[in-house]
Design an enzyme around this catalytic site. Structure first.
Site, mmCIF file in Angstrom:
data_model
loop_
_atom_site.group_PDB
_atom_site.id
_atom_site.type_symbol
_atom_site.label_atom_id
_atom_site.label_comp_id
_atom_site.label_asym_id
_atom_site.label_seq_id
_atom_site.Cartn_x
_atom_site.Cartn_y
_atom_site.Cartn_z
ATOM 1 N N HIS A 51 0.853 -1.192 0.000
ATOM 2 C CA HIS A 51 0.000 0.000 0.000
ATOM 3 C C HIS A 51 0.886 1.239 0.000
ATOM 4 C CE1 HIS A 51 -3.152 2.823 1.145
ATOM 5 N NE2 HIS A 51 -4.007 1.900 0.757
ATOM 6 N N ASP A 57 -8.022 -5.278 -0.067
ATOM 7 C CA ASP A 57 -8.502 -6.154 -1.151
ATOM 8 C C ASP A 57 -8.164 -7.611 -0.937
ATOM 9 O OD1 ASP A 57 -7.616 -3.360 -2.931
ATOM 10 O OD2 ASP A 57 -9.652 -4.174 -2.983
HETATM 11 C C1 SDX Z 1 -6.203 0.094 -2.909
HETATM 12 O O1 SDX Z 1 -4.377 4.567 -2.014
HETATM 13 C C2 SDX Z 1 -5.335 3.980 -1.407
HETATM 14 O O2 SDX Z 1 -5.752 4.363 -0.332
HETATM 15 C C3 SDX Z 1 -5.943 2.798 -2.148
HETATM 16 C C4 SDX Z 1 -6.967 1.961 -1.397
HETATM 17 C C5 SDX Z 1 -8.244 2.728 -1.141
HETATM 18 O O3 SDX Z 1 -8.963 2.342 -0.208
HETATM 19 O O4 SDX Z 1 -8.557 3.663 -1.947
HETATM 20 O O5 SDX Z 1 -6.420 1.518 -0.164
HETATM 21 C C6 SDX Z 1 -7.364 0.729 -2.223
HETATM 22 O O6 SDX Z 1 -5.938 0.426 -4.023
HETATM 23 C C7 SDX Z 1 -5.357 -0.904 -2.151
HETATM 24 C C8 SDX Z 1 -4.161 -1.428 -2.999
HETATM 25 C C9 SDX Z 1 -4.682 -2.529 -3.933
HETATM 26 N N1 SDX Z 1 -3.600 -2.927 -4.888
HETATM 27 C C10 SDX Z 1 -3.006 -4.105 -4.800
HETATM 28 O O7 SDX Z 1 -3.173 -4.926 -3.904
HETATM 29 C C11 SDX Z 1 -2.042 -4.380 -5.960
HETATM 30 C C12 SDX Z 1 -0.710 -4.927 -5.416
HETATM 31 N N2 SDX Z 1 -0.008 -3.833 -4.703
HETATM 32 C C13 SDX Z 1 0.980 -3.091 -5.440
HETATM 33 O O8 SDX Z 1 0.673 -2.886 -6.802
HETATM 34 C C14 SDX Z 1 1.466 -1.860 -4.676
HETATM 35 O O9 SDX Z 1 1.738 -2.279 -3.400
HETATM 36 C C15 SDX Z 1 0.589 -0.612 -4.613
HETATM 37 C C16 SDX Z 1 0.214 -0.139 -5.963
HETATM 38 C C17 SDX Z 1 -0.638 -0.866 -3.801
HETATM 39 C C18 SDX Z 1 1.428 0.463 -3.920
HETATM 40 O O10 SDX Z 1 2.481 0.719 -4.744
HETATM 41 P P1 SDX Z 1 3.569 1.869 -4.382
HETATM 42 O O11 SDX Z 1 3.213 2.599 -3.161
HETATM 43 O O12 SDX Z 1 3.814 2.668 -5.622
HETATM 44 O O13 SDX Z 1 4.797 1.039 -3.970
HETATM 45 P P2 SDX Z 1 5.941 0.569 -4.943
HETATM 46 O O14 SDX Z 1 5.319 -0.004 -6.191
HETATM 47 O O15 SDX Z 1 6.924 1.680 -5.086
HETATM 48 O O16 SDX Z 1 6.569 -0.662 -4.129
HETATM 49 C C19 SDX Z 1 7.645 -0.466 -3.244
HETATM 50 C C20 SDX Z 1 8.443 -1.782 -3.357
HETATM 51 C C21 SDX Z 1 8.848 -2.090 -4.797
HETATM 52 O O17 SDX Z 1 10.002 -2.910 -4.713
HETATM 53 P P3 SDX Z 1 11.492 -2.181 -4.806
HETATM 54 O O18 SDX Z 1 11.506 -1.364 -6.094
HETATM 55 O O19 SDX Z 1 11.611 -1.329 -3.576
HETATM 56 O O20 SDX Z 1 12.458 -3.342 -4.841
HETATM 57 O O21 SDX Z 1 7.619 -2.898 -2.964
HETATM 58 C C22 SDX Z 1 7.416 -3.750 -4.074
HETATM 59 C C23 SDX Z 1 7.750 -2.968 -5.315
HETATM 60 O O22 SDX Z 1 8.186 -3.835 -6.365
HETATM 61 N N3 SDX Z 1 6.002 -4.143 -4.060
HETATM 62 C C24 SDX Z 1 5.549 -5.361 -4.292
HETATM 63 C C25 SDX Z 1 4.167 -5.286 -4.098
HETATM 64 N N4 SDX Z 1 3.820 -4.047 -3.783
HETATM 65 C C26 SDX Z 1 4.971 -3.338 -3.749
HETATM 66 N N5 SDX Z 1 6.175 -6.513 -4.631
HETATM 67 C C27 SDX Z 1 5.391 -7.597 -4.799
HETATM 68 N N6 SDX Z 1 4.042 -7.607 -4.620
HETATM 69 C C28 SDX Z 1 3.403 -6.470 -4.281
HETATM 70 N N7 SDX Z 1 2.103 -6.481 -4.110
#
Ligand code: SDX
Length: 437
Positions: free
Chosen positions: A312, A370
């Site tokens: 998140h 989710d």
């Molecule tokens: C919602 O914003 C809100 O409030 C949203 C929400 C709401 O109520 O409105 O809470 C609802 O959208 C919840 C999120 C639902 N999405 C998912 O579950 C999809 C999977 N999650 C990821 O896509 C991700 O965690 C996000 C999009 C939710 C957040 O992404 P960020 O904040 O841009 O974080 P990032 O992509 O920069 O990740 C930081 C690190 C990265 O690795 P490094 O580059 O540091 O090595 O964490 C890794 C990412 O690759 N990472 C993950 C991951 N999420 C982040 N690796 C594997 N699986 C994941 N799910």
């Protein structure tokens, strides 16, 4: 800024020229202070750059506060866990819209207003026949909700407080009716009209699951579970879809168009589409034995696979909504006699292993809202393609409340970010016969 104490300003210094500028610091009720950079360009001739707005506040708001490190979510100062346990969705709608818990009389008036706006114009039914039956329900919702502005000309004056309120009530009231219609359309079943004698969540389940061929009694446990799911998804500060609604509203677009823009933004699997993606992921994993394989894929930068329902932008702790939903899972699955749902077993094991894995621990990737919602919705009988529609049903009150708050500000300014241009410098046009082949 001479009359403010030092802690009320930040000083920005240009290390090349030695010039420096004092920038005001604004303090909120809770959460980090912010540096007000509105005068930065006029003073220092520079912009800031923050793609995806990881450290940029877009507005002041009184509606929702999230402490991502502590895993805290509050609406108008009330903790989400308390609201989920003690309140109901319609009361939370009132709280989000008006800022206070309603008196008994206020609640009754609000419930009456919402109830008597739940039907949609009969002409709206005709929009559905233009879609294929296998159209994704979110595709239909994007189109239908935007089209509502064609029906309610009497409440499109965004500068009229009463018309804004009527639009807000219409959207909160009609979104479940439209969502149920998209589900019925995809199933090839007749639309079911709302009933004024049923509560909000009960009415929604009735419109989704009843058929003309027999009496349908909504299970109180399922109605309660649905109501809780709606509360937990109602609002969440300036997330992607809410920011989309605010940007659309800043151009003075009508509220129906703004909410339609929120629906489109919510659809993405990185946002509200994640609940559908989580279930598809659990089905793809298929057994506990395959969990390690998928965890390795989630860590592999060359593999686009992500652990859906994990991570998140704000929560670097357990999403408090996921904790409530995880508990809710047991109650619903037991009520439905599917407590041994294999997907729940896989989800539980996946969560356990991920939370012990360095990659996820170091990045503070916890289950989010989710991760468990899809399992409950599947057990309740919703098609997977309806999961994000249900998220949109719940979040409509959050979008509407944030839009209303923006419209009540003294000066509405159009949202218009700047950029860092890294393209070509000035160059002359080259006629076709002079270009290299
Ligand atoms: C919602 O914003 C809100 O409030 C949203 C929400 C709401 O109520 O409105 O809470 C609802 O959208 C919840 C999120 C639902 N999405 C998912 O579950 C999809 C999977 N999650 C990821 O896509 C991700 O965690 C996000 C999009 C939710 C957040 O992404 P960020 O904040 O841009 O974080 P990032 O992509 O920069 O990740 C930081 C690190 C990265 O690795 P490094 O580059 O540091 O090595 O964490 C890794 C990412 O690759 N990472 C993950 C991951 N999420 C982040 N690796 C594997 N699986 C994941 N799910």
């Amino acid at each position: 800024m001479t009359d403010k104490t030092a802690e009320d300003t930040f000083t920005l210094t240009n290390d090349q020229t030695g010039d420096s500028w004092k920038l005001p610091v604004a303090k909120g009720t809770l959460g980090p202070d912010v540096i007000d950079i509105r005068k930065l360009y006029s003073q220092a001739g520079v912009f800031t750059l923050d793609p995806a707005f990881t450290a940029t506040g877009s507005c002041k708001s009184r509606i929702t506060f999230i402490d991502g490190d502590e895993g805290v979510l509050m609406h108008r100062g009330y903790d989400i866990k308390e609201l989920a346990a003690e309140s109901n969705y319609l009361e939370v709608c009132y709280l989000l819209l008006y800022g206070e818990l309603p008196s008994k009389a206020e609640m009754e008036e609000f419930r009456h207003n919402i109830t008597y706006h739940t039907m949609v114009h009969e002409q709206v039914h005709k929009f559905f026949t233009g879609f294929r039956r296998d159209a994704h329900p979110m595709a239909i919702m994007c189109g239908i909700v935007g089209a509502l502005s064609a029906f309610y000309h009497d409440s499109l004056d965004i500068w009229d407080e009463k018309q804004r309120e009527i639009s807000a009530h219409r959207l909160i009231a009609k979104i479940p009716t439209l969502a149920a219609m998209t589900m019925k359309y995809s199933l090839g079943q007749p639309f079911v009209y709302p009933r004024n004698d049923l509560g909000y969540a009960e009415n929604f389940l009735h419109m989704c699951f009843s058929v003309p061929a027999e009496e349908y009694k909504v299970s109180p446990v399922l109605a309660d579970a649905m109501d809780k799911i709606l509360i937990l998804h109602a609002d969440h500060e300036q997330n992607a879809s809410t920011s989309t609604v605010r940007i659309a509203g800043s151009s003075q677009a009508n509220p129906f168009a703004c909410i339609a823009s929120g629906i489109t933004s919510l659809w993405g699997p990185a946002h509200g589409g994640a609940n559908q993606a989580v279930l598809e992921m659990l089905e793809q994993i298929g057994s506990k034995e395959r969990i390690p394989e998928f965890l390795e894929r989630a860590k592999d930068k060359d593999d686009p696979f992500r652990l859906m329902g994990f991570g998140h932008r704000v929560y670097k702790n357990y999403d408090p909504r996921a904790a409530v939903l995880k508990k809710n899972c047991d109650e619903v699955l037991e009520e439905l006699g599917v407590e041994n749902e294999p997907l729940l077993e896989i989800a539980r094991e996946l969560e356990k292993i991920a939370l012990e894995d360095d990659y996820f621990v170091q990045r503070k990737l916890f289950p989010n809202v989710d991760f468990y919602s899809g399992i409950i919705l599947k057990a309740m009988g919703f098609p997977t393609s309806m999961f994000t529609v249900l998220f949109a049903v719940a979040r409509t009150v959050g979008w509407v409340s944030q839009w209303k708050e923006m419209m009540e500000e003294t000066a509405l300014k159009i949202g218009r970010p700047r950029q860092l241009y890294v393209g070509e410098g000035p160059r002359d046009y080259v006629p076709m016969d002079k270009r290299k082949s």
